[in-house]
Design a protein around this motif. Structure first.
Motif, mmCIF file in Angstrom:
data_model
loop_
_atom_site.group_PDB
_atom_site.id
_atom_site.type_symbol
_atom_site.label_atom_id
_atom_site.label_comp_id
_atom_site.label_asym_id
_atom_site.label_seq_id
_atom_site.Cartn_x
_atom_site.Cartn_y
_atom_site.Cartn_z
ATOM 1 N N GLU A 180 1.035 7.414 -6.300
ATOM 2 C CA GLU A 180 -0.095 8.140 -6.867
ATOM 3 C C GLU A 180 0.248 9.608 -6.352
ATOM 4 O O GLU A 180 -0.393 10.034 -6.965
ATOM 5 C CB GLU A 180 -1.285 7.264 -6.097
ATOM 6 C CG GLU A 180 -1.976 6.064 -6.381
ATOM 7 C CD GLU A 180 -2.380 5.819 -7.724
ATOM 8 O OE1 GLU A 180 -3.051 6.671 -7.911
ATOM 9 O OE2 GLU A 180 -1.566 5.283 -8.802
ATOM 10 N N SER B 108 0.657 -1.337 0.177
ATOM 11 C CA SER B 108 -0.014 0.056 -0.342
ATOM 12 C C SER B 108 0.867 1.413 -0.003
ATOM 13 O O SER B 108 0.418 2.064 -0.587
ATOM 14 C CB SER B 108 -1.271 0.048 1.441
ATOM 15 O OG SER B 108 -0.366 0.031 2.216
ATOM 16 N N GLU C 62 -7.881 7.028 0.880
ATOM 17 C CA GLU C 62 -7.718 6.048 -0.453
ATOM 18 C C GLU C 62 -7.446 5.063 0.690
ATOM 19 O O GLU C 62 -7.830 3.951 -0.718
ATOM 20 C CB GLU C 62 -6.900 7.096 -0.783
ATOM 21 C CG GLU C 62 -7.615 8.266 -2.018
ATOM 22 C CD GLU C 62 -8.063 7.794 -2.530
ATOM 23 O OE1 GLU C 62 -8.263 7.320 -3.466
ATOM 24 O OE2 GLU C 62 -9.333 8.960 -3.164
ATOM 25 N N LYS D 62 -10.144 2.972 0.619
ATOM 26 C CA LYS D 62 -10.995 2.626 -0.179
ATOM 27 C C LYS D 62 -10.787 1.593 -1.342
ATOM 28 O O LYS D 62 -11.167 0.695 -1.889
ATOM 29 C CB LYS D 62 -11.709 3.562 -1.086
ATOM 30 C CG LYS D 62 -12.156 4.937 -0.401
ATOM 31 C CD LYS D 62 -12.723 5.600 -1.309
ATOM 32 C CE LYS D 62 -12.090 6.725 -1.591
ATOM 33 N NZ LYS D 62 -12.331 8.346 -2.044
ATOM 34 N N SER D 63 -9.181 1.545 -0.860
ATOM 35 C CA SER D 63 -8.459 0.599 -2.083
ATOM 36 C C SER D 63 -8.124 -0.598 -2.024
ATOM 37 O O SER D 63 -7.555 -0.923 -2.845
ATOM 38 C CB SER D 63 -7.245 1.707 -2.691
ATOM 39 O OG SER D 63 -7.472 2.658 -3.178
#
Length: 415
Positions: A390, A383, A406, A409-410
């Motif tokens: 990103e 992550s 983020e 959610k990812s």
């Protein structure tokens, strides 16, 4: 002649003390050459008729670094000075170190064992230059000339051949014809020399202002054929001699070594293999690998994406663009391999990156554990690497709450 140089003036007391005890003492070697040329002098060497044990008695503050060769390091005025007894040398069975060293009282015998006439100079404390071998004349005519018989000098110490090449690059001197012919004749002896010593000389050559002058001699005399893995890289040296603007030095020797590999034909020698053969440090091998990645990328692209600039060594990218800009401004053939250099744009682009390393992220592993308590610990690293890209690409702002949102959610943190 009055000596107007702080290093000589500071060291003059060493000569005075030796002379007061009845010994002869002189400044010797490259420091005299550089004084004549008006070049920067980093240190001074001293030669004396006093034997090492006499030097030790005169200067209680000393330490011994090579008594078998007559050298004592003297501490004076918070500086250290290398004081060496006049000596002769003989029996160089390994083409580098003498088998026999004999201390003598005559300065001329000591200077006779030195490599080149420009280095076989001595100077008194009052600035009188003693020149038995026309070293000043050689400096005036910008020539590198072996002391005495060149064949003998290179048989004694084969590294002197590479020193001649290096001096040609540093001083923009030519190598006198008999000395040059002797280098070409004895080039195979270079294979007898420890590669670490060869590397030191080559790195000094690459970082010299007139490196092409020295590299030309290195190539034409075939010295390159007796260095690790370079016997198959003749085309690389031809490109280096023909494709670059004169008097544009490499600020980093590793860039020069990189270009040797970049220009190779079918050899495909990797930086790792090449660096290990030359006994380079792991850090320098990594630098060469980074340089090569940058150059190969730049050859195929006109600019850098934020992610590519981040992945590459940002400082090296900026250094390469500066170097490329110099070459293109000079209209060198090397510059034609690439689209226009953009040093200012790359510098600003790199400065504007939201982060420059993973540690610049607003969160780390601790925050991820506190927020998600992942069962699969591999998700922590995965992550963070995902966030890294990103953020660099501008798709997520580098703020703690936004990053955690983020991630929530990812990733499947319960799996």
């Amino acid at each position: 002649m009055f000596i107007d140089h702080p290093l000589f003036n500071k060291a003059k007391n060493i000569l005075i003390q030796l002379e007061n005890e009845g010994h002869k003492a002189y400044f010797v070697g490259g420091c005299i050459r550089d004084m004549i040329l008006g070049r920067e002098i980093s240190d001074v060497d001293i030669a004396t008729s006093a034997y090492p044990e006499e030097v030790q008695q005169i200067f209680p503050k000393h330490f011994d670094v090579g008594l078998e060769h007559g050298t004592v390091m003297v501490l004076s005025n918070q500086e250290t000075y290398e004081v060496t007894t006049f000596r002769t040398e003989s029996g160089y069975q390994d083409y580098r170190r003498p088998d026999k060293v004999e201390f003598v009282k005559d300065l001329s015998e000591d200077l006779l064992r030195r490599d080149f006439t420009m280095n076989a100079l001595a100077m008194t404390k009052d600035g009188e230059i003693i020149d038995y071998f026309a070293g000043q004349e050689a400096i005036k005519h910008q020539e590198i000339i072996a002391v005495g018989i060149a064949d003998e000098r290179f048989n004694e110490d084969a590294l002197r051949m590479l020193r001649a090449v290096r001096f040609a690059g540093q001083l923009n001197f030519s190598i006198e014809s008999e000395t040059y012919d002797a280098i070409a004749h004895h080039a195979p002896l270079l294979s007898k020399i420890a590669v670490e010593r060869i590397l030191v000389e080559m790195n000094k050559l690459w970082e010299s202002l007139h490196w092409q002058q020295g590299l030309s001699a290195f190539y034409q005399t075939k010295l390159y054929q007796y260095c690790p893995l370079t016997d198959s890289l003749a085309k690389s040296f031809e490109h280096l001699l023909n494709d670059f603007a004169p008097s544009t030095p490499f600020n980093e020797a590793t860039l020069a070594w990189t270009l040797v590999l970049w220009f190779q034909d079918e050899s495909a020698i990797s930086p790792q293999k090449f660096g290990k053969a030359w006994k380079m440090s792991n850090a320098n091998i990594e630098l060469i690998n980074d340089w090569l990645t940058i150059i190969q990328y730049r050859e195929q692209h006109n600019d850098y994406s934020n992610w590519k600039l981040y992945q590459l060594n940002g400082q090296l990218v900026q250094d390469f663009e500066d170097f490329l800009c110099e070459q293109q401004d000079a209209h060198s053939p090397f510059g034609n391999y690439f689209s226009p250099a953009m040093p200012d744009e790359v510098t600003k682009q790199y400065q504007d990156l939201p982060i420059h390393s993973l540690k610049d992220l607003a969160i780390g592993g601790r925050e991820i554990i506190q927020s998600f308590a992942p069962k699969n610990k591999r998700l922590i690293g995965e992550s963070l690497k995902w966030l890294e890209k990103e953020v660099v690409c501008g798709r997520i702002v580098n703020k703690k709450d936004l990053l955690l949102s983020e991630l929530s959610k990812s990733f499947n943190w319960k799996g």
